[in-house]
Design an enzyme around this catalytic site. Structure first.
Site, PDB file in Angstrom:
ATOM      1  N   ARG A  82       2.279 -50.817  37.899  1.00  0.00           N
ATOM      2  CA  ARG A  82       2.786 -51.313  36.620  1.00  0.00           C
ATOM      3  C   ARG A  82       4.307 -51.247  36.522  1.00  0.00           C
ATOM      4  NH1 ARG A  82      -1.383 -47.537  33.370  1.00  0.00           N
ATOM      5  NH2 ARG A  82      -1.258 -46.452  35.371  1.00  0.00           N
TER       6      ARG A  82
ATOM      7  N   THR B  67      -7.178 -39.936  40.915  1.00  0.00           N
ATOM      8  CA  THR B  67      -6.619 -38.601  40.668  1.00  0.00           C
ATOM      9  C   THR B  67      -7.592 -37.496  41.090  1.00  0.00           C
ATOM     10  OG1 THR B  67      -7.377 -38.831  38.378  1.00  0.00           O
ATOM     11  CG2 THR B  67      -5.057 -39.282  38.793  1.00  0.00           C
TER      12      THR B  67
ATOM     13  N   GLU C 206     -11.041 -42.868  29.875  1.00  0.00           N
ATOM     14  CA  GLU C 206      -9.965 -43.820  30.150  1.00  0.00           C
ATOM     15  C   GLU C 206     -10.079 -45.008  29.210  1.00  0.00           C
ATOM     16  OE1 GLU C 206      -7.374 -43.004  32.370  1.00  0.00           O
ATOM     17  OE2 GLU C 206      -8.539 -41.235  31.903  1.00  0.00           O
TER      18      GLU C 206
HETATM   19  C1  UD1 Z   1      -3.976 -40.752  34.120  1.00  0.00           C
HETATM   20  C2  UD1 Z   1      -5.206 -40.134  33.482  1.00  0.00           C
HETATM   21  C3  UD1 Z   1      -5.178 -40.410  31.970  1.00  0.00           C
HETATM   22  C4  UD1 Z   1      -3.905 -39.846  31.376  1.00  0.00           C
HETATM   23  C5  UD1 Z   1      -2.688 -40.377  32.097  1.00  0.00           C
HETATM   24  C6  UD1 Z   1      -1.454 -39.620  31.664  1.00  0.00           C
HETATM   25  C7  UD1 Z   1      -6.971 -40.128  35.159  1.00  0.00           C
HETATM   26  C8  UD1 Z   1      -8.206 -40.783  35.630  1.00  0.00           C
HETATM   27  N1  UD1 Z   1      -6.403 -40.672  34.090  1.00  0.00           N
HETATM   28  O1  UD1 Z   1      -4.073 -42.139  33.972  1.00  0.00           O
HETATM   29  O2  UD1 Z   1      -6.293 -39.787  31.346  1.00  0.00           O
HETATM   30  O3  UD1 Z   1      -3.812 -40.168  29.999  1.00  0.00           O
HETATM   31  O4  UD1 Z   1      -2.815 -40.209  33.523  1.00  0.00           O
HETATM   32  O5  UD1 Z   1      -0.324 -40.146  32.244  1.00  0.00           O
HETATM   33  O6  UD1 Z   1      -6.543 -39.155  35.728  1.00  0.00           O
HETATM   34  N2  UD1 Z   1      -2.234 -40.429  41.921  1.00  0.00           N
HETATM   35  C9  UD1 Z   1      -2.407 -39.959  43.202  1.00  0.00           C
HETATM   36  N3  UD1 Z   1      -3.439 -40.454  43.951  1.00  0.00           N
HETATM   37  C10 UD1 Z   1      -4.290 -41.376  43.471  1.00  0.00           C
HETATM   38  C11 UD1 Z   1      -4.118 -41.846  42.153  1.00  0.00           C
HETATM   39  C12 UD1 Z   1      -3.075 -41.349  41.410  1.00  0.00           C
HETATM   40  O7  UD1 Z   1      -1.651 -39.118  43.683  1.00  0.00           O
HETATM   41  O8  UD1 Z   1      -5.206 -41.751  44.213  1.00  0.00           O
HETATM   42  C13 UD1 Z   1      -1.112 -39.916  41.126  1.00  0.00           C
HETATM   43  C14 UD1 Z   1      -0.138 -40.987  40.718  1.00  0.00           C
HETATM   44  O9  UD1 Z   1       0.880 -41.118  41.683  1.00  0.00           O
HETATM   45  C15 UD1 Z   1       0.389 -40.508  39.383  1.00  0.00           C
HETATM   46  C16 UD1 Z   1      -0.754 -39.652  38.834  1.00  0.00           C
HETATM   47  O10 UD1 Z   1      -1.602 -39.376  39.919  1.00  0.00           O
HETATM   48  O11 UD1 Z   1       1.540 -39.724  39.537  1.00  0.00           O
HETATM   49  C17 UD1 Z   1      -1.512 -40.362  37.716  1.00  0.00           C
HETATM   50  O12 UD1 Z   1      -2.031 -41.574  38.212  1.00  0.00           O
HETATM   51  P1  UD1 Z   1      -1.998 -42.900  37.353  1.00  0.00           P
HETATM   52  O13 UD1 Z   1      -2.581 -43.969  38.163  1.00  0.00           O
HETATM   53  O14 UD1 Z   1      -0.643 -43.119  36.804  1.00  0.00           O
HETATM   54  O15 UD1 Z   1      -3.005 -42.528  36.191  1.00  0.00           O
HETATM   55  P2  UD1 Z   1      -3.088 -43.154  34.743  1.00  0.00           P
HETATM   56  O16 UD1 Z   1      -3.775 -44.445  34.806  1.00  0.00           O
HETATM   57  O17 UD1 Z   1      -1.759 -43.110  34.092  1.00  0.00           O
HETATM   58 CA    CA Z   2       0.225 -42.591  34.724  1.00  0.00          CA
END
Ligand code: UD1
Ligand code: CA
Length: 460
Positions: free
Chosen positions: A15, A78, A154
């Site tokens: 995004r 995550t 979510e």
């Molecule tokens: C996530 C949360 C959401 C919360 C929000 C807050 C989950 C499923 N959802 O959503 O409830 O309100 O954050 O900001 O957790 N990452 C990894 N590996 C992965 C996926 C993500 O390291 O496979 C890291 C990303 O780099 C990032 C963080 O985890 O720093 C959050 O991931 P992101 O995809 O931004 O989650 P959101 O959709 O924002």
């Molecule tokens: Ca996020």
């Protein structure tokens, strides 16, 4: 009790619409990841485990040895990232603090408060939440009839009646490590992307019979994470705002916070005034009684007491007390300016020492120079320091007077109290007290000072 910290930073951040890994975007001079790591460090977590994937090498170059890196080769969500990191933690770890790398605004005290809450309640999960008007893109907190959190949902999975919930998950947790070790392997992927959600452990915990506890903090948008460049701009305003408030509380006048940008690590003493359109960044230190701006850009520099910097750029420089700079001066890396110096319009100084009381009032360039005290650098003076191959040094000793438009072809030394005539091109050393002029400059009067001395002798 042994605690460990994990930061999730493997995602690309689609995004953001940027090739740069999301956590390397900067706010107020520091990357998002550095903000998160600094917060953990201030709470005593020495070497957090950072889960990296997209742009891993780039991230490691930026944050270096202050954390250890756990590769997540496929970004499966995550929950998956949490598991990859957990598997590397020693068995004696009893609690895990897990923070998302895109949550740079979470105050350090919130982590401390969550740990404390977990210690007091012994629950498997403590999560961090806030209430906001604009919940878009964030997971919502579902509470039961006793107001306890029983699930995180979510946005795409919300039921129609859940859309009104204004409490969001901020992406920071304290887990009981044993609970996490049991739960993470049980996560199931969510369609359509097949991602494993860490947030599902909140419902698991409730189903197990011990509900999670939420630490709800104030702040709304001022504590929320960053998913796109609009939120990044919003977040950086928050960081600047915090930084300005800290300074104002300590006696620094900031005339207009909205047009001023001072990094968190900058130190400014009381009774200095920051005028609008000024940027002060890096580990800059500014003394008391200074007037900075309008339109000053100061980067990683030290500035003493009672200085003024007007519409000028000062980078990696060291400035003494009572120095006036600008308007329109440029002090580049390695400028070392002693007390009481005056630097005026269109003066550029690089890798040079300028002695106390020296005046450099009008357009000039001093590079690789050592200028003594009480020297006058006339308008248009240039140190010709570069011969096309190498840089050479220029030395101007105390009390010298460099006439307007003098070219000092380095390497060259102008002796103490010597003069150069306007328009001279100086290619050879000028002895102390003498006057040199012309193109190329020739000594036209020897040792003014010693002559004066001998006159004094005669008169005796
Ligand atoms: C996530 C949360 C959401 C919360 C929000 C807050 C989950 C499923 N959802 O959503 O409830 O309100 O954050 O900001 O957790 N990452 C990894 N590996 C992965 C996926 C993500 O390291 O496979 C890291 C990303 O780099 C990032 C963080 O985890 O720093 C959050 O991931 P992101 O995809 O931004 O989650 P959101 O959709 O924002
Ligand atoms: Ca996020």
């Amino acid at each position: 009790m042994s605690d460990a910290a994990i930061v999730l930073a493997a995602g690309k951040g689609t995004r953001m619409r940027s090739a740069l890994p999301k956590v390397l975007h900067r706010l107020a001079g520091k990357t998002m990841l550095e903000h998160v790591l600094d917060g953990l460090l201030s709470e005593g977590f020495v070497c957090p485990a950072v889960v990296v994937g997209y742009g891993a090498e780039h991230i490691e170059r930026v944050t270096g040895a202050r954390c250890r890196y756990i590769p997540q080769t496929e970004q499966l969500g995550t929950g998956h990232a949490g598991r990859v990191a957990l598997d590397t933690l020693p068995a004696e770890v009893e609690r895990v603090v897990l923070v998302y790398g895109d949550a740079p605004l979470i105050p350090a005290h919130a982590v401390r408060d969550m740990l404390e809450l977990q210690r007091n309640t012994r629950v498997p999960v403590v999560l961090l939440t806030t209430r906001v008007a604009d919940t878009r893109g964030f997971g919502r907190v579902i509470r039961d009839e006793s107001n306890d959190p029983v699930a995180l949902v979510e946005e795409s999975d919300l039921l129609p009646e859940q859309h009104a919930i204004d409490e969001v998950n901020l992406g920071a947790y304290v887990f009981d490590a044993g609970f996490l070790r049991r739960c993470l392997p049980l996560l199931r992927p969510h369609l359509p992307k097949g991602e494993y959600y860490l947030t599902d452990v909140v419902a698991m915990s409730a189903r197990d019979g011990t509900k999670a506890v939420a630490l709800e903090i104030d702040g709304g948008v001022d504590v929320m994470g960053v998913n796109d460049l609009i939120q990044l701009e919003q977040a950086s305003r928050t960081v600047y705002d915090r930084s300005h408030r800290r300074l104002m509380r300590n006696g620094v006048t900031i005339v207009n916070s909205a047009s001023t940008f001072i990094d968190e690590d900058v130190r400014i003493a009381a009774d200095s005034v920051i005028l609008p359109f000024s940027l002060i960044s890096g580990q800059s230190v500014i003394g008391t009684g200074c007037t900075i701006g309008p339109h000053a850009t100061i980067t990683a520099s030290q500035i003493g007491d009672r200085c003024t910097v007007v519409a000028s750029t000062v980078e990696n420089s060291k400035i003494g007390d009572d120095v006036c700079i600008g308007p329109y001066a440029h002090l580049r890396a390695g400028a070392h300016v002693e007390n009481g110096v005056e630097i005026g319009n269109y003066a550029e100084i690089k890798q040079s020492t300028i002695g106390a009381g020296t005046k450099i009032h009008h357009f000039s360039y001093l590079g690789d120079a050592e200028v003594g005290a009480n020297v006058n650098i006339g308008a248009g003076t240039v140190t010709c320091n570069f011969d096309g191959m190498r840089k050479h040094r220029t030395v101007v000793e105390d009390d010298a007077f460099i006439g307007s438009d003098t070219m000092l072809r380095a390497p060259v030394t102008i002796g103490a109290g010597a003069f150069t005539g306007a328009g001279s091109v100086v290619t050879r050393d000028v002895p102390s007290g003498s006057v040199a002029a012309g193109v190329p400059a020739r000594v036209i009067r020897r040792s003014v000072r010693s002559k004066t001395d001998s006159e004094t002798e005669r008169r005796k």
